[in-house]
Motif scaffolding. Structure first.
Motif, mmCIF file in Angstrom:
data_model
loop_
_atom_site.group_PDB
_atom_site.id
_atom_site.type_symbol
_atom_site.label_atom_id
_atom_site.label_comp_id
_atom_site.label_asym_id
_atom_site.label_seq_id
_atom_site.Cartn_x
_atom_site.Cartn_y
_atom_site.Cartn_z
ATOM 1 N N GLY A 100 0.846 -1.187 0.000
ATOM 2 C CA GLY A 100 0.000 0.000 0.000
ATOM 3 C C GLY A 100 0.878 1.231 0.000
ATOM 4 O O GLY A 100 1.809 1.329 0.803
ATOM 5 N N ILE A 101 0.597 2.146 -0.911
ATOM 6 C CA ILE A 101 1.430 3.333 -1.036
ATOM 7 C C ILE A 101 0.589 4.604 -1.022
ATOM 8 O O ILE A 101 -0.577 4.601 -1.396
ATOM 9 N N ASP A 102 1.223 5.657 -0.570
ATOM 10 C CA ASP A 102 0.653 7.001 -0.622
ATOM 11 C C ASP A 102 1.727 7.858 -1.280
ATOM 12 O O ASP A 102 2.740 8.171 -0.648
ATOM 13 N N GLY A 103 1.533 8.178 -2.555
ATOM 14 C CA GLY A 103 2.599 8.829 -3.306
ATOM 15 C C GLY A 103 3.741 7.843 -3.474
ATOM 16 O O GLY A 103 3.542 6.717 -3.917
ATOM 17 N N SER A 104 4.939 8.245 -3.048
ATOM 18 C CA SER A 104 6.082 7.337 -3.133
ATOM 19 C C SER A 104 6.449 6.767 -1.759
ATOM 20 O O SER A 104 7.541 6.246 -1.564
ATOM 21 N N VAL A 139 6.512 -0.379 -7.173
ATOM 22 C CA VAL A 139 6.401 1.002 -6.710
ATOM 23 C C VAL A 139 7.485 1.851 -7.377
ATOM 24 O O VAL A 139 7.214 2.959 -7.848
ATOM 25 N N GLU A 140 8.687 1.330 -7.438
ATOM 26 C CA GLU A 140 9.780 2.070 -8.070
ATOM 27 C C GLU A 140 9.455 2.344 -9.547
ATOM 28 O O GLU A 140 9.675 3.451 -10.049
ATOM 29 N N THR A 141 8.888 1.377 -10.234
ATOM 30 C CA THR A 141 8.518 1.546 -11.636
ATOM 31 C C THR A 141 7.410 2.584 -11.789
ATOM 32 O O THR A 141 7.463 3.431 -12.682
ATOM 33 N N LEU A 142 6.412 2.526 -10.920
ATOM 34 C CA LEU A 142 5.278 3.443 -11.003
ATOM 35 C C LEU A 142 5.614 4.863 -10.575
ATOM 36 O O LEU A 142 5.164 5.821 -11.187
ATOM 37 N N LYS A 143 6.359 4.982 -9.499
ATOM 38 C CA LYS A 143 6.545 6.289 -8.862
ATOM 39 C C LYS A 143 7.916 6.887 -9.099
ATOM 40 O O LYS A 143 8.073 8.097 -8.959
ATOM 41 N N ASN A 157 12.511 8.860 -5.039
ATOM 42 C CA ASN A 157 12.886 8.280 -3.754
ATOM 43 C C ASN A 157 11.678 7.636 -3.095
ATOM 44 O O ASN A 157 10.647 8.271 -2.921
ATOM 45 N N ILE A 158 11.824 6.385 -2.716
ATOM 46 C CA ILE A 158 10.767 5.644 -2.035
ATOM 47 C C ILE A 158 11.079 5.690 -0.542
ATOM 48 O O ILE A 158 12.213 5.463 -0.131
#
Length: 158
Positions: free
Chosen positions: A68-72, A96-100, A103-104
């Motif tokens: 689950g993510i909120d932004g990055s 997530v890295e591909t989508l956003k 910096n995660i």
């Protein structure tokens, strides 16, 4: 094993709550049964609808983990204990890295040494610490960040 990562669908809600519960029982030994019940109610009653969720499905199209993510910022990452050590978490973070891009970030319970080691192996570094979790409970959080660099490739780590 052939898997795919798909967006959250409401029909998987109960399966994801079950994955959350079984993973927390196995990995969060610092929580009491009352603590787990408190967080369980939060997850069951809405936490999954408050963030962008991505789910990894196994070859039978059954959920085996979710992020689950909120932004990055990663707000939650849980993997079915039967699938621990099989790259599910790493693939979800790669999603997530591909989508956003960029910096995660993630907050991880300091007492969850397995998760701390997992994120460290993927290249996350500590950028801060809080004495209380986001619910104001006394479970210290480490604030971690994956710094994007030219040679960063989560897919080849851990």
């Amino acid at each position: 094993m052939i898997t795919k990562i798909v967006p959250y669908h409401a029909h998987d809600h109960d399966k994801l709550v079950d994955i959350w519960h079984r993973a927390v029982v196995q990995t969060h030994s610092f929580l009491t049964e009352a603590d787990i019940a408190f967080y369980y109610e939060m997850v069951r009653n809405g936490a999954l609808q408050e963030v962008e969720i991505w789910v990894e499905l196994n070859e039978d199209q059954e959920p085996v983990g979710f992020i689950g993510i909120d932004g990055s910022k990663i707000e939650m990452l849980f993997v079915d204990p039967n699938y621990h050590g099989r790259g599910v978490g790493r693939r979800l973070i790669k999603q997530v890295e591909t989508l956003k891009g960029g910096n995660i970030r993630v907050d991880v319970n300091e007492q969850n040494t397995g998760a701390c080691g997992f994120y460290e192996r993927l290249g996350f570094v500590q950028i801060g610490r809080s004495e209380l979790d986001s619910s104001g409970r006394p479970f210290p959080l480490l604030h971690l960040e994956l710094k994007k660099s030219g040679n960063t490739d989560i897919g080849k780590r851990a």
